[in-house]
Design a protein around this motif. Structure first.
Motif, PDB file in Angstrom:
ATOM      1  N   SER A  58       0.826  -1.205   0.043  1.00 34.23           N
ATOM      2  CA  SER A  58       0.023   0.014  -0.061  1.00 34.23           C
ATOM      3  C   SER A  58       0.805   1.153  -0.301  1.00 34.23           C
ATOM      4  CB  SER A  58      -0.827  -0.078   1.308  1.00 34.23           C
ATOM      5  OG  SER A  58      -0.183   0.124   2.305  1.00 34.23           O
ATOM      6  N   GLU A  68      -4.583   4.768  -0.255  1.00 33.03           N
ATOM      7  CA  GLU A  68      -3.856   3.815   0.710  1.00 33.03           C
ATOM      8  C   GLU A  68      -4.712   2.471   1.220  1.00 33.03           C
ATOM      9  OE1 GLU A  68      -1.305   3.802   4.901  1.00 33.03           O
ATOM     10  OE2 GLU A  68      -2.257   5.479   4.244  1.00 33.03           O
ATOM     11  N   THR A  69      -5.862   2.591   1.014  1.00 33.94           N
ATOM     12  CA  THR A  69      -6.966   1.650   1.503  1.00 33.94           C
ATOM     13  C   THR A  69      -7.124   0.624   0.263  1.00 33.94           C
ATOM     14  OG1 THR A  69      -8.881   2.983   0.821  1.00 33.94           O
ATOM     15  CG2 THR A  69      -8.401   2.956   2.912  1.00 33.94           C
ATOM     16  N   ASN A  72      -3.699  -1.440   0.317  1.00 33.03           N
ATOM     17  CA  ASN A  72      -3.861  -2.302   1.256  1.00 33.03           C
ATOM     18  C   ASN A  72      -4.713  -3.465   1.056  1.00 33.03           C
ATOM     19  OD1 ASN A  72      -3.146  -3.319   3.702  1.00 33.03           O
ATOM     20  ND2 ASN A  72      -4.405  -1.919   4.876  1.00 33.03           N
TER      21      ASN A  72
END
Length: 104
Positions: A58, A68-69, A72
């Motif tokens: 990420s 970032e989510t 991830n």
């Protein structure tokens, strides 16, 4: 040839997984290569990369403007699919090796 096939399959896994999440579907080969290298480092430094693999992926995908989510989630999908494959093939080999190596 087997080694080259294994590395090609590993990179192909990254490529296929890019299309799972809309945020990563527009990434190119540079992003795949970067994530591949960072993921390999994460697996080598920790016990199979649990936790650190998705985290580091990420972070590297932030350089390619991926949230970032989403990065991830991408890391967890790649990591869990690879670990699941290793576990399933490992169990199958554990079961079938005694059958194939039986003396006649």
């Amino acid at each position: 040839m087997h080694t080259a096939f294994i590395w090609f399959s590993y990179l192909f896994t990254f490529y296929i997984t890019l299309f799972v999440i809309p945020e990563t579907s527009s990434l190119g080969i540079g992003a795949i290569a970067s994530a591949f290298v960072v993921g390999s480092i994460a697996i080598s430094f920790t016990n199979s990369g649990f936790g650190s693999y998705p985290f580091l992926l990420s972070k590297i995908l932030l350089f390619y403007s991926v949230a970032e989510t989403a990065g991830n989630a991408f890391g967890w999908i790649v990591w869990s699919s690879q670990m699941l494959l290793v576990v399933i093939l490992g169990l199958l080999s554990f079961l079938f090796l005694p059958v194939f190596n039986r003396s006649k």
